[in-house]
Motif scaffolding. Structure first.
Motif, short mmCIF file in Angstrom:
data_model
loop_
_atom_site.label_atom_id
_atom_site.label_comp_id
_atom_site.label_asym_id
_atom_site.label_seq_id
_atom_site.Cartn_x
_atom_site.Cartn_y
_atom_site.Cartn_z
N MET A 1 9.95 -50.85 -14.48
CA MET A 1 9.90 -49.99 -13.62
C MET A 1 8.43 -49.00 -13.71
O MET A 1 7.75 -48.68 -14.55
CB MET A 1 10.58 -48.81 -13.88
N ASN A 2 7.83 -48.95 -12.74
CA ASN A 2 6.55 -48.25 -11.98
C ASN A 2 6.65 -47.05 -12.08
O ASN A 2 8.45 -46.48 -11.49
CB ASN A 2 5.68 -48.94 -10.79
N ASN A 3 5.98 -45.72 -12.46
CA ASN A 3 5.94 -44.64 -11.67
C ASN A 3 5.87 -44.17 -10.55
O ASN A 3 5.62 -45.41 -10.14
CB ASN A 3 4.42 -44.09 -12.09
N VAL A 4 6.64 -43.64 -9.43
CA VAL A 4 6.16 -43.37 -8.05
C VAL A 4 6.44 -41.72 -7.97
O VAL A 4 6.90 -40.77 -9.10
CB VAL A 4 7.65 -43.42 -7.82
N SER A 178 9.45 -41.24 -13.54
CA SER A 178 9.54 -41.43 -14.76
C SER A 178 9.77 -43.05 -14.62
O SER A 178 10.74 -43.53 -14.74
CB SER A 178 9.37 -40.73 -15.49
N GLY A 179 8.74 -43.91 -14.37
CA GLY A 179 8.54 -45.44 -15.37
C GLY A 179 9.36 -46.35 -16.31
O GLY A 179 10.71 -46.24 -16.51
N SER A 227 1.49 -48.41 -11.59
CA SER A 227 1.83 -49.01 -12.99
C SER A 227 1.25 -48.74 -14.25
O SER A 227 1.37 -48.93 -15.40
CB SER A 227 2.21 -49.80 -12.76
N ASP A 228 -0.45 -48.18 -14.17
CA ASP A 228 -1.20 -48.36 -14.90
C ASP A 228 -1.23 -46.59 -16.15
O ASP A 228 -2.91 -46.84 -16.32
CB ASP A 228 -2.36 -49.39 -14.72
N LEU A 229 -0.86 -45.64 -15.01
CA LEU A 229 -1.38 -44.06 -15.57
C LEU A 229 -2.58 -43.29 -15.22
O LEU A 229 -3.44 -42.61 -16.17
CB LEU A 229 -0.56 -44.38 -16.98
N LYS A 230 -3.39 -44.52 -14.34
CA LYS A 230 -3.89 -43.74 -13.48
C LYS A 230 -4.82 -42.70 -13.56
O LYS A 230 -5.43 -42.70 -13.55
CB LYS A 230 -5.28 -44.94 -12.91
N TYR A 231 -3.24 -42.61 -12.47
CA TYR A 231 -3.60 -41.25 -11.79
C TYR A 231 -2.42 -39.86 -11.79
O TYR A 231 -1.24 -39.88 -12.17
CB TYR A 231 -3.27 -41.19 -10.84
N SER A 232 -2.19 -39.34 -11.87
CA SER A 232 -1.60 -37.77 -13.08
C SER A 232 -0.80 -37.88 -11.47
O SER A 232 -1.44 -37.99 -10.39
CB SER A 232 -2.65 -36.38 -12.54
#
Length: 273
Positions: A1-4, A178-179, A227-232
């Protein structure tokens, strides 16, 4: 599951978006901005999810769809959960998340009288308090009662009272899913879609004397998956900005929403009007 990351823009006109139970005033910050608590937002989402057919644990009294009059009754009426609770907290956790959508999303603490320990489930969804774009003005309205609530000797029925509202304001609510926690709680893509629908429609069934139908409306929901935790979370919230176009905005049309998509992020904008 992706972060949203989620941004909800609410348009309020001639209503009380979230009243203070002690004073009846619309909630307000120390510097004059209108406030809506995360508890208020979650209540409206739960009501909408329930209307869409989701099984909800923390039901409000007016929308209760079972014979349970308390959370304790609802918990104990579920035989599968109670059996799991006695045997294994992990098993009970899974049963609770599988059974009730709001527990998958928002979490819950279960406690049985007499037990030394409780079961805590951490939700995957969190919301900041909603805050108005500009400071708000609160209008105080004098009202009269047409009848006494009870027999009161020597007291007329047409006594004065007060009602409070704001003339107009635009509120912004930031939320995060939180994914990792969504996966742990068994949240599915179907849950994401139903949750998104609830965000869009959460004010439709919220009509009351303080908020007449249409007076508090969702103007826009911005849904940002990554999905890649690139952004806060903060970086994604800042991708959507809303600012007044005039010094004294009187309606939602007097505001401008600007969207700047971060690299690799597609923002789904759901405009409601």
């Amino acid at each position: 599951m992706n972060n949203v990351a989620i941004k909800i823009i609410l348009d309020a006109k001639n209503c009380n978006p979230n009243g203070d139970p002690m004073t009846g005033h619309p909630r307000i910050s120390t510097d004059g901005y209108g406030v809506m608590t995360d508890i208020c937002i979650k209540r409206k989402i739960r009501n909408a999810l329930q209307q869409f057919g989701a099984n909800i644990f923390v039901q409000s009294e007016e929308f209760a769809d079972d014979d349970c009059t308390s959370l304790e009754n609802r918990m104990k009426s579920n035989a599968a959960f109670m059996a799991a609770y006695k045997n294994s907290r992990q098993e009970a956790r899974k049963v609770a998340c599988d059974t009730w959508m709001d527990i998958r999303l928002f979490g819950q603490v279960f406690a049985v009288k007499g037990d030394a320990t409780s079961l805590g489930i951490r939700g995957c969804v969190s919301f900041e308090w909603g805050v108005s774009v500009l400071p708000i003005n609160i209008t105080e309205i004098q009202i009269t009662k047409s009848v006494n609530a009870a027999e009161t000797k020597g007291m007329a029925s047409d006594r004065l009272g007060k009602k409070f509202q704001i003339d107009h304001a635009v509120y912004v609510v930031n939320g995060w899913i939180s994914g990792k926690l969504a996966e742990k709680n068994g949240v599915t893509e179907e849950d994401y879609e139903l949750f998104k629908q609830a965000l869009v429609n959460m004010m439709i069934i919220d009509a009351s004397a303080a908020r007449p139908a249409g007076s508090l409306a969702v103007a826009e929901v911005d849904w940002m998956e990554e999905s890649d935790l690139k952004y806060s979370p903060r970086a994604l919230y800042n991708a959507v900005q809303i600012k007044p176009k005039t010094d004294t905005p009187k309606s939602y049309d007097d505001y401008e929403v600007t969207v700047t998509e971060p690299e690799g992020i597609q923002i789904e904008r759901i405009k409601c009007f």
